[in-house]
Write a protein that holds these residues in place. Structure first.
Motif, short mmCIF file in Angstrom:
data_model
loop_
_atom_site.label_atom_id
_atom_site.label_comp_id
_atom_site.label_asym_id
_atom_site.label_seq_id
_atom_site.Cartn_x
_atom_site.Cartn_y
_atom_site.Cartn_z
N PRO A 46 0.80 -1.23 0.00
CA PRO A 46 0.00 0.00 0.00
C PRO A 46 0.83 1.28 0.00
O PRO A 46 0.31 2.36 -0.32
CB PRO A 46 -0.81 -0.11 1.31
N ASP A 47 2.12 1.17 0.33
CA ASP A 47 2.96 2.36 0.44
C ASP A 47 3.56 2.81 -0.89
O ASP A 47 4.11 3.90 -0.98
CB ASP A 47 4.11 2.10 1.43
N HIS A 48 3.43 1.96 -1.91
CA HIS A 48 4.01 2.31 -3.21
C HIS A 48 3.13 3.35 -3.92
O HIS A 48 1.91 3.36 -3.75
CB HIS A 48 4.15 1.07 -4.09
N PRO A 49 3.72 4.21 -4.74
CA PRO A 49 2.91 5.17 -5.51
C PRO A 49 2.31 4.50 -6.75
O PRO A 49 3.01 3.79 -7.48
CB PRO A 49 3.93 6.24 -5.91
N TYR A 50 1.03 4.72 -6.98
CA TYR A 50 0.34 4.17 -8.15
C TYR A 50 -0.38 5.31 -8.87
O TYR A 50 -1.00 6.17 -8.21
CB TYR A 50 -0.68 3.11 -7.72
N PRO A 51 -0.34 5.32 -10.21
CA PRO A 51 -1.02 6.39 -10.94
C PRO A 51 -2.52 6.46 -10.65
O PRO A 51 -3.10 7.54 -10.60
CB PRO A 51 -0.76 6.04 -12.41
N ASN A 52 -3.14 5.28 -10.47
CA ASN A 52 -4.56 5.23 -10.12
C ASN A 52 -4.85 3.85 -9.54
O ASN A 52 -3.96 2.99 -9.43
CB ASN A 52 -5.45 5.55 -11.33
N ASN A 53 -6.10 3.60 -9.21
CA ASN A 53 -6.46 2.34 -8.57
C ASN A 53 -6.35 1.13 -9.50
O ASN A 53 -6.20 0.00 -9.04
CB ASN A 53 -7.88 2.42 -8.00
N ASN A 54 -6.44 1.37 -10.81
CA ASN A 54 -6.25 0.26 -11.74
C ASN A 54 -4.82 -0.26 -11.68
O ASN A 54 -4.57 -1.48 -11.73
CB ASN A 54 -6.59 0.70 -13.16
N TYR A 55 -3.87 0.65 -11.59
CA TYR A 55 -2.47 0.23 -11.46
C TYR A 55 -2.23 -0.42 -10.09
O TYR A 55 -1.44 -1.37 -9.99
CB TYR A 55 -1.54 1.43 -11.64
N LEU A 56 -2.88 0.09 -9.07
CA LEU A 56 -2.77 -0.53 -7.75
C LEU A 56 -3.26 -1.97 -7.80
O LEU A 56 -2.59 -2.88 -7.30
CB LEU A 56 -3.57 0.28 -6.73
N MET A 57 -4.41 -2.17 -8.42
CA MET A 57 -4.97 -3.52 -8.51
C MET A 57 -4.03 -4.45 -9.27
O MET A 57 -3.79 -5.60 -8.85
CB MET A 57 -6.34 -3.47 -9.20
N ALA A 58 -3.48 -3.97 -10.36
CA ALA A 58 -2.56 -4.79 -11.15
C ALA A 58 -1.33 -5.19 -10.33
O ALA A 58 -0.90 -6.35 -10.35
CB ALA A 58 -2.14 -4.04 -12.42
N ALA A 59 -0.77 -4.23 -9.61
CA ALA A 59 0.42 -4.50 -8.82
C ALA A 59 0.13 -5.51 -7.70
O ALA A 59 0.94 -6.42 -7.46
CB ALA A 59 0.97 -3.20 -8.22
N PHE A 60 -0.99 -5.36 -7.03
CA PHE A 60 -1.34 -6.30 -5.97
C PHE A 60 -1.53 -7.70 -6.55
O PHE A 60 -1.02 -8.68 -6.01
CB PHE A 60 -2.61 -5.83 -5.24
N LYS A 61 -2.29 -7.81 -7.65
CA LYS A 61 -2.54 -9.12 -8.25
C LYS A 61 -1.24 -9.81 -8.66
O LYS A 61 -1.08 -11.02 -8.49
CB LYS A 61 -3.44 -8.99 -9.48
N ALA A 62 -0.32 -9.04 -9.24
CA ALA A 62 0.92 -9.60 -9.77
C ALA A 62 1.78 -10.22 -8.68
O ALA A 62 2.62 -11.08 -8.95
CB ALA A 62 1.71 -8.52 -10.49
N HIS A 63 1.57 -9.81 -7.45
CA HIS A 63 2.45 -10.29 -6.38
C HIS A 63 2.17 -11.73 -5.97
O HIS A 63 3.00 -12.34 -5.28
CB HIS A 63 2.40 -9.34 -5.19
N GLY A 64 1.08 -12.31 -6.37
CA GLY A 64 0.88 -13.74 -6.16
C GLY A 64 1.96 -14.53 -6.87
O GLY A 64 2.60 -15.44 -6.30
N GLU A 65 2.22 -14.15 -8.13
CA GLU A 65 3.27 -14.80 -8.91
C GLU A 65 4.67 -14.37 -8.45
O GLU A 65 5.58 -15.19 -8.36
CB GLU A 65 3.09 -14.45 -10.40
#
Length: 452
Positions: free
Chosen positions: A101-120
């Motif tokens: 949650p502390d990382h900067p994201y351009p918007n919530n879509n990028y936030l969602m992508a980053a969170f999802k990617a961390h499973g892999e």
């Protein structure tokens, strides 16, 4: 060199990890490993990717994420405990998960992508740690390090050609195992963007092409790709070998074993794909190969039906005499960002087949109203219960009477066929039915070609 990808069910827990490691280390050519996020351990379990989506939504809605973070950590902790991994080795994964949650994201879509990617990402990092813990030379490689660059939207990215140049210059020694997270790449602005769901298959194919692999092995939880859905046909015949385009046609209508978009990098690089079972790796699985010089052993390779379609039927006398008629319809669809799947037509009729999942009832009314005003057809009908059955096989190209062989068992079962279409490739015949008849249509066609 072989590129090996493991699906979520193949990395769901410690025992599954051990099976994957046994496969990796059994063949010295298996050098590049692609991980999915941990999948379900049992029927009612939750995939880690879904937990990460919940985590992202919790952050977006300014709720306390502590409970969901602990739930995600427990999945990786379970795997680490299986290998008696010291706590300090898991600590970097925990820290990264907590700091998302502390990382900067351009918007919530990028936030969602980053969170999802961390499973892999976390699973790949854990795989590398475990392999080193067991005495193997393994290196965790992020898409950023490898130069896997993408464009498109944050949650539906596409790889760019520069990626393959970067991979061709990627440096590694002759003995190390390279562990890559699947599912995501890095945008030109430096943000994480994911491929469509199931996109670890895409990462594997990108790496197979980029490293010019001899084969791309895709390990999952089935013995092979089957000639029909086992949930529809009892004990269908496994497919030993098929072509890229056969797989593409079958994936379109419902074969879900292999992500259809993942075929593209493999096709471009002429890399054979071997779909195999993690739990029974001695079985040969299904080999997917280029169609050049392919010799078909059967007339039909597979039969599959998709029930997620709908159709817009228009009738207007002298339609074939009106220039631009079809263009005006397509402009209405394009205005609402709706793509169509197929458009079989006659001299007075057009049927526009759409993916029902991409359009809601409100939008159906809007486009029908606009078509009525713009075109003024003599008849306009929305068919909501449409299904498409694909009959696919390289062996159909030079065979006469195949359409009769397909339609006859349907007629015997009193199954209506409102649409039939054969592409120019002559390896696929598309049958339109109503969704209530779709499974019976598959069984009837399968019985005609495989049982008889």
């Amino acid at each position: 060199m072989k590129v090996v990808k493991f699906g979520g069910s193949s990395l769901a827990n410690g025992e599954a990890f051990q099976n994957a490691i046994n496969i990796i280390t059994a063949d010295s050519d298996r050098r590049v490993i692609v991980t999915s996020a941990p999948g379900k351990r049992f029927a009612d379990d939750i995939k880690v990717t879904d937990l990460l989506i919940t985590y992202a939504n919790t952050v977006i809605n300014d709720k306390d994420p502590h409970a969901i973070i602990e739930q995600i950590i427990s999945r990786y902790q379970e795997i680490a405990d299986y290998f008696a991994l010291p706590a300090e080795k898991l600590a970097p994964l925990v820290e990264r998960l907590q700091s998302l949650p502390d990382h900067p994201y351009p918007n919530n879509n990028y936030l969602m992508a980053a969170f999802k990617a961390h499973g892999e990402r976390l699973n790949a990092q854990l795989m590398a740690i475990i392999l080193r813990h067991l005495g193997y030379e393994a290196r965790f490689v992020t898409p950023r390090e490898a130069g896997i660059t993408v464009t498109g939207t944050p949650n539906n990215a596409s790889v760019i050609p520069e990626t393959y140049a970067a991979l061709s210059h990627f440096s590694f020694n002759d003995t190390e195992l390279l562990i890559f997270p699947g599912f995501y790449g890095i945008t030109l602005a430096g943000h994480i963007a994911t491929f469509s769901r199931g996109g670890s298959d895409i990462t594997g194919a990108i790496l197979a092409r980029g490293f010019n692999a001899s084969v791309y092995e895709n390990f999952t939880d089935v013995d092979a790709i089957y000639s029909a859905n086992p949930n529809v046909v009892d004990h269908p015949q496994p497919i030993a070998k098929m072509t890229y385009r056969e797989m593409r046609e079958l994936s379109y209508a419902g074969f879900s074993v292999f992500h259809d978009e993942a075929l593209i990098p493999a096709i471009q690089g002429n890399i054979p794909i071997n779909v195999r079972n993690t739990n029974d790796p001695e079985k040969p699985g299904t080999l997917i190969v280029p169609d050049k010089d392919f010799q078909a052993s059967d007339i039909v390779t597979g039969v599959v039906s998709g029930k997620h379609f709908a159709a817009l039927y228009l009738h207007k006398y002298l339609l074939n005499k009106q220039a631009g008629f079809t263009l005006r319809i397509l402009e209405i669809l394009a205005k609402h960002d709706i793509s169509y799947e197929h458009m079989p037509s006659g001299i007075d009729d057009i049927t526009i087949i759409l993916d029902r999942n991409s359009i809601d009832d409100q939008l159906v009314d809007v486009i029908c109203n606009e078509i009525q005003e713009e075109i003024n057809p003599d008849r306009l009908e929305w068919i909501d219960n449409y299904a498409i059955t694909m009959v696919v096989g390289e062996g159909m190209r030079d065979r006469t009477g195949v359409i009769d062989d397909i339609l006859m068992p349907l007629a015997q079962k009193n199954i209506a066929v409102p649409m039939i279409n054969q592409g120019a490739s002559r390896i696929a015949i598309m049958i339109g039915t109503y969704d209530k008849d779709a499974d019976e249509a598959v069984r009837a066609i399968y019985h005609r070609f495989f049982v008889n």
